[in-house]
Design a protein around this motif. Structure first.
Motif, PDB file in Angstrom:
ATOM      1  N   MET A   1       0.208 -11.543  12.729  1.00  0.00           N
ATOM      2  CA  MET A   1       0.015 -10.625  11.611  1.00  0.00           C
ATOM      3  C   MET A   1       1.290  -9.808  11.401  1.00  0.00           C
ATOM      4  O   MET A   1       1.904  -9.355  12.360  1.00  0.00           O
ATOM      5  N   SER A   2       1.693  -9.618  10.164  1.00  0.00           N
ATOM      6  CA  SER A   2       2.937  -8.926   9.862  1.00  0.00           C
ATOM      7  C   SER A   2       2.833  -7.433  10.169  1.00  0.00           C
ATOM      8  O   SER A   2       1.735  -6.869  10.250  1.00  0.00           O
ATOM      9  N   HIS A   3       4.003  -6.796  10.339  1.00  0.00           N
ATOM     10  CA  HIS A   3       4.029  -5.350  10.547  1.00  0.00           C
ATOM     11  C   HIS A   3       3.335  -4.621   9.404  1.00  0.00           C
ATOM     12  O   HIS A   3       2.604  -3.657   9.627  1.00  0.00           O
ATOM     13  N   ALA A   4       3.555  -5.078   8.177  1.00  0.00           N
ATOM     14  CA  ALA A   4       2.965  -4.415   7.022  1.00  0.00           C
ATOM     15  C   ALA A   4       1.445  -4.503   7.049  1.00  0.00           C
ATOM     16  O   ALA A   4       0.747  -3.531   6.752  1.00  0.00           O
ATOM     17  N   ALA A   5       0.913  -5.659   7.403  1.00  0.00           N
ATOM     18  CA  ALA A   5      -0.537  -5.833   7.450  1.00  0.00           C
ATOM     19  C   ALA A   5      -1.156  -4.953   8.536  1.00  0.00           C
ATOM     20  O   ALA A   5      -2.182  -4.294   8.315  1.00  0.00           O
ATOM     21  N   VAL A   6      -0.531  -4.946   9.716  1.00  0.00           N
ATOM     22  CA  VAL A   6      -1.037  -4.104  10.806  1.00  0.00           C
ATOM     23  C   VAL A   6      -0.960  -2.630  10.416  1.00  0.00           C
ATOM     24  O   VAL A   6      -1.893  -1.852  10.651  1.00  0.00           O
ATOM     25  N   LEU A   7       0.142  -2.244   9.794  1.00  0.00           N
ATOM     26  CA  LEU A   7       0.312  -0.847   9.393  1.00  0.00           C
ATOM     27  C   LEU A   7      -0.725  -0.440   8.360  1.00  0.00           C
ATOM     28  O   LEU A   7      -1.287   0.667   8.436  1.00  0.00           O
ATOM     29  N   CYS A   8      -1.004  -1.295   7.414  1.00  0.00           N
ATOM     30  CA  CYS A   8      -2.006  -0.990   6.398  1.00  0.00           C
ATOM     31  C   CYS A   8      -3.367  -0.729   7.043  1.00  0.00           C
ATOM     32  O   CYS A   8      -4.045   0.255   6.729  1.00  0.00           O
ATOM     33  N   TRP A 286      -3.687  13.361   0.112  1.00  0.00           N
ATOM     34  CA  TRP A 286      -4.440  12.115   0.003  1.00  0.00           C
ATOM     35  C   TRP A 286      -3.890  11.214  -1.097  1.00  0.00           C
ATOM     36  O   TRP A 286      -3.807   9.985  -0.920  1.00  0.00           O
ATOM     37  N   ARG A 287      -3.488  11.802  -2.215  1.00  0.00           N
ATOM     38  CA  ARG A 287      -2.947  10.986  -3.301  1.00  0.00           C
ATOM     39  C   ARG A 287      -1.639  10.324  -2.879  1.00  0.00           C
ATOM     40  O   ARG A 287      -1.397   9.141  -3.183  1.00  0.00           O
ATOM     41  N   THR A 288      -0.800  11.073  -2.177  1.00  0.00           N
ATOM     42  CA  THR A 288       0.468  10.509  -1.707  1.00  0.00           C
ATOM     43  C   THR A 288       0.212   9.440  -0.660  1.00  0.00           C
ATOM     44  O   THR A 288       0.859   8.384  -0.651  1.00  0.00           O
ATOM     45  N   TRP A 289      -0.730   9.710   0.237  1.00  0.00           N
ATOM     46  CA  TRP A 289      -1.118   8.717   1.244  1.00  0.00           C
ATOM     47  C   TRP A 289      -1.610   7.445   0.559  1.00  0.00           C
ATOM     48  O   TRP A 289      -1.260   6.325   0.976  1.00  0.00           O
ATOM     49  N   GLY A 290      -2.400   7.582  -0.499  1.00  0.00           N
ATOM     50  CA  GLY A 290      -2.914   6.418  -1.209  1.00  0.00           C
ATOM     51  C   GLY A 290      -1.800   5.570  -1.795  1.00  0.00           C
ATOM     52  O   GLY A 290      -1.848   4.332  -1.722  1.00  0.00           O
ATOM     53  N   LEU A 291      -0.791   6.228  -2.359  1.00  0.00           N
ATOM     54  CA  LEU A 291       0.350   5.492  -2.892  1.00  0.00           C
ATOM     55  C   LEU A 291       1.108   4.792  -1.774  1.00  0.00           C
ATOM     56  O   LEU A 291       1.567   3.649  -1.934  1.00  0.00           O
ATOM     57  N   ALA A 292       1.236   5.473  -0.628  1.00  0.00           N
ATOM     58  CA  ALA A 292       1.920   4.867   0.517  1.00  0.00           C
ATOM     59  C   ALA A 292       1.160   3.635   1.013  1.00  0.00           C
ATOM     60  O   ALA A 292       1.764   2.585   1.290  1.00  0.00           O
ATOM     61  N   VAL A 293      -0.151   3.739   1.118  1.00  0.00           N
ATOM     62  CA  VAL A 293      -0.955   2.593   1.553  1.00  0.00           C
ATOM     63  C   VAL A 293      -0.820   1.441   0.560  1.00  0.00           C
ATOM     64  O   VAL A 293      -0.672   0.278   0.960  1.00  0.00           O
ATOM     65  N   GLY A 294      -0.871   1.766  -0.719  1.00  0.00           N
ATOM     66  CA  GLY A 294      -0.711   0.724  -1.727  1.00  0.00           C
ATOM     67  C   GLY A 294       0.638   0.033  -1.623  1.00  0.00           C
ATOM     68  O   GLY A 294       0.736  -1.196  -1.787  1.00  0.00           O
ATOM     69  N   THR A 295       1.681   0.802  -1.334  1.00  0.00           N
ATOM     70  CA  THR A 295       3.024   0.229  -1.183  1.00  0.00           C
ATOM     71  C   THR A 295       3.080  -0.704   0.025  1.00  0.00           C
ATOM     72  O   THR A 295       3.636  -1.804  -0.045  1.00  0.00           O
ATOM     73  N   VAL A 296       2.508  -0.237   1.154  1.00  0.00           N
ATOM     74  CA  VAL A 296       2.483  -1.070   2.354  1.00  0.00           C
ATOM     75  C   VAL A 296       1.668  -2.348   2.108  1.00  0.00           C
ATOM     76  O   VAL A 296       2.057  -3.440   2.549  1.00  0.00           O
ATOM     77  N   LEU A 297       0.544  -2.214   1.399  1.00  0.00           N
ATOM     78  CA  LEU A 297      -0.275  -3.387   1.092  1.00  0.00           C
ATOM     79  C   LEU A 297       0.503  -4.387   0.247  1.00  0.00           C
ATOM     80  O   LEU A 297       0.392  -5.611   0.458  1.00  0.00           O
ATOM     81  N   PHE A 298       1.307  -3.880  -0.671  1.00  0.00           N
ATOM     82  CA  PHE A 298       2.143  -4.763  -1.483  1.00  0.00           C
ATOM     83  C   PHE A 298       3.074  -5.586  -0.595  1.00  0.00           C
ATOM     84  O   PHE A 298       3.204  -6.804  -0.760  1.00  0.00           O
ATOM     85  N   PHE A 299       3.727  -4.916   0.366  1.00  0.00           N
ATOM     86  CA  PHE A 299       4.617  -5.629   1.283  1.00  0.00           C
ATOM     87  C   PHE A 299       3.830  -6.634   2.129  1.00  0.00           C
ATOM     88  O   PHE A 299       4.320  -7.732   2.431  1.00  0.00           O
ATOM     89  N   ALA A 300       2.613  -6.272   2.524  1.00  0.00           N
ATOM     90  CA  ALA A 300       1.810  -7.172   3.349  1.00  0.00           C
ATOM     91  C   ALA A 300       1.441  -8.439   2.578  1.00  0.00           C
ATOM     92  O   ALA A 300       1.481  -9.548   3.124  1.00  0.00           O
ATOM     93  N   VAL A 301       1.132  -8.273   1.302  1.00  0.00           N
ATOM     94  CA  VAL A 301       0.743  -9.424   0.481  1.00  0.00           C
ATOM     95  C   VAL A 301       1.956 -10.281   0.138  1.00  0.00           C
ATOM     96  O   VAL A 301       1.899 -11.518   0.212  1.00  0.00           O
ATOM     97  N   VAL A 302       3.043  -9.626  -0.237  1.00  0.00           N
ATOM     98  CA  VAL A 302       4.233 -10.365  -0.635  1.00  0.00           C
ATOM     99  C   VAL A 302       4.893 -11.041   0.545  1.00  0.00           C
ATOM    100  O   VAL A 302       5.338 -12.170   0.464  1.00  0.00           O
TER     101      VAL A 302
END
Length: 302
Positions: A1-8, A286-302
């Motif tokens: 599992m990638s670092h991004a996926a684990v981090l998410c 929470w809003r900033t955290w949500g954007l951060a999670v979304g960014t990490v999820l993007f890296f995990a998917v890509v």
């Protein structure tokens, strides 16, 4: 599992669970264990001559030890990485501590002072309501960077070893990175390394806040405000948070009975700060955290 996926997954687990008291009543938190190592080194090494060299040696030892421990745990599999990363992130606990100040301040000024004293090091005796609320919001912004975005960034870059190195140096800075007679030399390396490790995350945190609140167009003003701060990094998330909420932060405060006339960040912002502003700051976390999670999820998917 990638670092991004684990981090998410780790960020989601931290947000859901926080720091369960039942767990840490029975076992020491990893950050506490790191602190004990640093405390023992402080007692044994911070004496006599060559204190700067001893401080450098401590930082090297912390870095090597953190890297080795992280590498061993990562070699076992992604589950230990996930669990330890979730433990060392601090989103939910940060929001809880900041919100507690707002809740206490609504009860009485005295309750607010006692609550904010749990999360800031400045003197609280002479604070008024705005001082208490402003202090809580400053702590929210700074610790969003130090406790959430920075550890997530270093996990994304270098996995569990990177996260553990960051936490070790950041803990050392919080314990010995002071410009006092005792720590000026011994803690200098920890302070400088912490500044270096937080350089990108602090600015990234400011960007995330600004994007979330559509104040990225004020980036020039945020950058100018950040330069007013005594810290090379803390001013960035504080300036972005101040712009998002439309308030002035920082400013004069007292440490150990000595008034320090620090300039206001976003000096044209509103200076009357209330518990409602603390609520908005918690929402910003929470809003900033949500954007951060979304960014990490993007890296995990890509």
């Amino acid at each position: 599992m990638s670092h991004a996926a684990v981090l998410c997954l780790a960020m989601l687990l931290d947000a859901a669970m926080g720091e369960p008291r039942w767990m840490w009543d029975r076992a020491p938190h990893p950050a506490v264990l790191i602190g004990r190592v640093i405390g023992k080194a402080d007692a044994r090494l911070n004496t006599g001559e060559n204190r700067f060299a001893k401080g450098v040696a401590l930082c090297v030892a912390l870095g090597v030890g953190a890297w080795l421990l992280g590498s061993v745990l990562a070699a076992i599999g992604w589950l230990p990485e996930l669990l330890l990363a979730a433990i060392l992130l601090a989103q939910r606990s940060l929001v809880q501590h900041v919100q507690a100040v707002g809740d206490a301040l609504r009860v009485s000024l005295g309750d607010g002072k006692r609550a904010v004293a749990m999360i800031v090091s400045r003197d609280t005796a002479a604070m008024d309501q705005s001082d208490v609320a402003r202090s809580a919001i400053e702590s929210a912004a700074e610790n969003l960077s130090d406790g959430v975005i920075a550890p997530a960034f270093w996990f994304l870059i270098a996995g569990l070893p990177g996260l553990l190195i960051y936490k070790a140096i950041n803990t050392a800075d919080s314990m010995i990175g002071y410009r006092t007679e005792r720590y000026e030399q011994f803690g200098k390396a920890a302070a400088r390394l912490d500044d270096l490790l937080n350089w990108i995350p602090a600015r990234l945190t400011a960007i995330l806040i600004a994007v979330t609140y559509r104040t990225l167009g004020d980036w020039g003003a945020i950058r100018a405000d950040a330069a007013l701060h005594r810290s090379p990094n803390a001013g960035w998330p504080e300036a972005a948070m101040a712009r998002a909420l439309g308030i002035a932060v920082s400013g004069p405060r007292t440490y150990d009975g000595e008034l320090r006339d620090f300039p206001f960040v976003n000096a044209d912002g509103r200076r009357t700060v209330t518990p409602d502003d603390i609520d908005i700051a918690c929402s910003a976390l929470w809003r900033t955290w949500g954007l951060a999670v979304g960014t990490v999820l993007f890296f995990a998917v890509v």
